[in-house]
Write a protein that holds these residues in place. Structure first.
Motif, PDB file in Angstrom:
ATOM      1  N   UNK A 221     -12.293 -43.926 -80.164  1.00  0.00           N
ATOM      2  CA  UNK A 221     -12.622 -43.580 -78.784  1.00  0.00           C
ATOM      3  C   UNK A 221     -14.129 -43.574 -78.581  1.00  0.00           C
ATOM      4  N   UNK A 222     -14.621 -44.315 -77.606  1.00  0.00           N
ATOM      5  CA  UNK A 222     -16.053 -44.267 -77.309  1.00  0.00           C
ATOM      6  C   UNK A 222     -16.394 -42.991 -76.540  1.00  0.00           C
ATOM      7  N   UNK A 223     -17.655 -42.623 -76.546  1.00  0.00           N
ATOM      8  CA  UNK A 223     -18.104 -41.537 -75.669  1.00  0.00           C
ATOM      9  C   UNK A 223     -17.886 -41.980 -74.224  1.00  0.00           C
ATOM     10  N   UNK A 224     -17.567 -41.031 -73.355  1.00  0.00           N
ATOM     11  CA  UNK A 224     -17.289 -41.339 -71.951  1.00  0.00           C
ATOM     12  C   UNK A 224     -18.128 -40.424 -71.066  1.00  0.00           C
ATOM     13  N   UNK A 225     -18.668 -40.988 -69.996  1.00  0.00           N
ATOM     14  CA  UNK A 225     -19.420 -40.220 -69.005  1.00  0.00           C
ATOM     15  C   UNK A 225     -18.683 -40.279 -67.674  1.00  0.00           C
ATOM     16  N   UNK A 226     -18.615 -39.140 -67.012  1.00  0.00           N
ATOM     17  CA  UNK A 226     -17.913 -39.023 -65.725  1.00  0.00           C
ATOM     18  C   UNK A 226     -18.901 -38.587 -64.654  1.00  0.00           C
ATOM     19  N   UNK A 227     -18.891 -39.290 -63.543  1.00  0.00           N
ATOM     20  CA  UNK A 227     -19.640 -38.865 -62.366  1.00  0.00           C
ATOM     21  C   UNK A 227     -18.691 -38.921 -61.177  1.00  0.00           C
ATOM     22  N   UNK A 228     -18.969 -38.138 -60.135  1.00  0.00           N
ATOM     23  CA  UNK A 228     -18.045 -38.104 -59.011  1.00  0.00           C
ATOM     24  C   UNK A 228     -18.772 -38.132 -57.682  1.00  0.00           C
ATOM     25  N   UNK A 229     -18.016 -38.555 -56.660  1.00  0.00           N
ATOM     26  CA  UNK A 229     -18.523 -38.575 -55.294  1.00  0.00           C
ATOM     27  C   UNK A 229     -17.496 -37.971 -54.369  1.00  0.00           C
ATOM     28  N   UNK A 230     -17.637 -38.230 -53.088  1.00  0.00           N
ATOM     29  CA  UNK A 230     -16.752 -37.619 -52.095  1.00  0.00           C
ATOM     30  C   UNK A 230     -15.326 -38.143 -52.216  1.00  0.00           C
ATOM     31  N   UNK A 231     -15.164 -39.433 -52.498  1.00  0.00           N
ATOM     32  CA  UNK A 231     -13.833 -40.038 -52.453  1.00  0.00           C
ATOM     33  C   UNK A 231     -13.286 -40.449 -53.809  1.00  0.00           C
ATOM     34  N   UNK A 238     -19.406 -47.913 -71.413  1.00  0.00           N
ATOM     35  CA  UNK A 238     -20.241 -48.947 -72.008  1.00  0.00           C
ATOM     36  C   UNK A 238     -21.387 -48.280 -72.765  1.00  0.00           C
ATOM     37  N   UNK A 239     -21.581 -48.623 -74.036  1.00  0.00           N
ATOM     38  CA  UNK A 239     -22.568 -47.915 -74.871  1.00  0.00           C
ATOM     39  C   UNK A 239     -23.948 -47.779 -74.242  1.00  0.00           C
ATOM     40  N   UNK A 240     -24.467 -48.859 -73.659  1.00  0.00           N
ATOM     41  CA  UNK A 240     -25.806 -48.798 -73.071  1.00  0.00           C
ATOM     42  C   UNK A 240     -25.898 -47.794 -71.940  1.00  0.00           C
ATOM     43  N   UNK A 241     -24.882 -47.766 -71.075  1.00  0.00           N
ATOM     44  CA  UNK A 241     -24.890 -46.837 -69.949  1.00  0.00           C
ATOM     45  C   UNK A 241     -24.679 -45.399 -70.416  1.00  0.00           C
ATOM     46  N   UNK A 242     -23.830 -45.214 -71.420  1.00  0.00           N
ATOM     47  CA  UNK A 242     -23.588 -43.864 -71.950  1.00  0.00           C
ATOM     48  C   UNK A 242     -24.861 -43.313 -72.580  1.00  0.00           C
ATOM     49  N   UNK A 243     -25.568 -44.150 -73.331  1.00  0.00           N
ATOM     50  CA  UNK A 243     -26.820 -43.709 -73.965  1.00  0.00           C
ATOM     51  C   UNK A 243     -27.840 -43.302 -72.899  1.00  0.00           C
ATOM     52  N   UNK A 244     -27.903 -44.058 -71.812  1.00  0.00           N
ATOM     53  CA  UNK A 244     -28.823 -43.715 -70.720  1.00  0.00           C
ATOM     54  C   UNK A 244     -28.497 -42.337 -70.157  1.00  0.00           C
TER      55      UNK A 244
END
Length: 273
Positions: A221-231, A238-244
């Motif tokens: 399982x890779x690390x996962x990042x969660x962000x949320x908005x109104x809807x 993706x490793x590069x985005x998770x590292x950021x």
């Protein structure tokens, strides 16, 4: 997700192409790809034939099928499907399996650390058209999620909370006092860490919105990042985005007040209520 990655590993080890695998179960190559990416459920007959095509011994096939049956069982949160948006059910699943959860919350106390009264006020504002019964169902889900913290294998929780979230009068002064008391009690747990981002800290790299990071005990399982908005929400693996995102959390952790200052700050804020 774990089983999908294992299927991919077994296929690649057997030097079987997507097209060859698809012919073995009479589906399209796209279906095989989606099975490996956990974008579709794993059907027992398909999995069995794929494993045979990959040359997996019968005892290992039986073990894999047992895991597949287990993975296909609905999570405990399925009983709350009437009040859980489809995009949020994945969050509860990730939260339940994580070994490390890091979070930045600019508006509210994290759900895992909320009191029932505080949660009721937050949910009432977020779902103004819900009936009282629906609000109580959402609270029941939140309370059940919080049992995660008392498990023997509870995840490590590290949250950065904006000072705004503690000064926002959610539910009134008494509700806020009880909420702050609850945070102080939670900090006695060995795996709970909370930092506060003071107004005086100025701008910081995470000021765009809530950010939650999950790490798991499975190498598949890779690390996962969660962000949320109104809807809805966005899940990033993706490793590069998770590292950021992880770098953003690290920079905020340096800029926020040290962990040792959290309880004194909470006590100070409580006196102002």
């Amino acid at each position: 997700m774990v089983l999908g990655k294992r299927l991919r590993h077994l296929r690649e080890r057997a030097h079987v192409s997507f097209e060859e695998a698809a012919r073995a179960v009479e589906v399209t190559p796209l279906t095989v790809r989606r099975m490996e990416k956990a974008e579709v459920g794993l059907k027992i007959p398909y999995v069995k034939e794929l494993l045979r095509a990959y040359g997996v011994p019968s005892p290992e096939i039986d073990d894999f099928l047992d895991l597949t049956r287990e993975a296909n069982q609905p999570g405990w949160w399925h009983q709350f499907r009437d009040v859980v948006p489809e995009w949020f059910s994945a969050y509860v699943s990730l939260e339940s399996e994580a070994t490390v959860i890091r979070a930045y919350e600019p508006h509210y106390v994290p759900g895992l650390l909320q009191t029932e009264d505080y949660a009721r006020a937050v949910l009432r504002a977020g779902f103004p058209n819900d009936t009282d019964e629906e609000i109580e169902r959402r609270i029941a889900l939140r309370v059940k999620r919080q049992r995660l913290l008392s498990k023997a294998d509870a995840p490590a929780i590290w949250a950065i909370l904006e000072e705004t979230a503690l000064r926002r009068p959610v539910g009134g002064a008494e509700v806020m006092r009880r909420q702050i008391d609850h945070l102080i009690e939670a900090l006695a747990m060995p795996k709970v860490r909370l930092q506060i981002m003071r107004f005086a800290a100025g701008p910081h790299p995470g000021a765009f919105g809530p950010l939650h990071y999950f790490r798991f005990g499975f190498t598949e399982l890779p690390d996962v990042v969660y962000t949320e908005g109104v809807t809805g929400a966005v899940y990033v693996d993706q490793p590069g985005e998770v590292v950021t995102c992880l770098e953003v959390l690290d920079r905020m952790a340096v800029q926020a007040e040290p962990v040792g200052e959290t309880i004194p700050i909470l006590a100070e804020l409580r006196k102002e209520l």
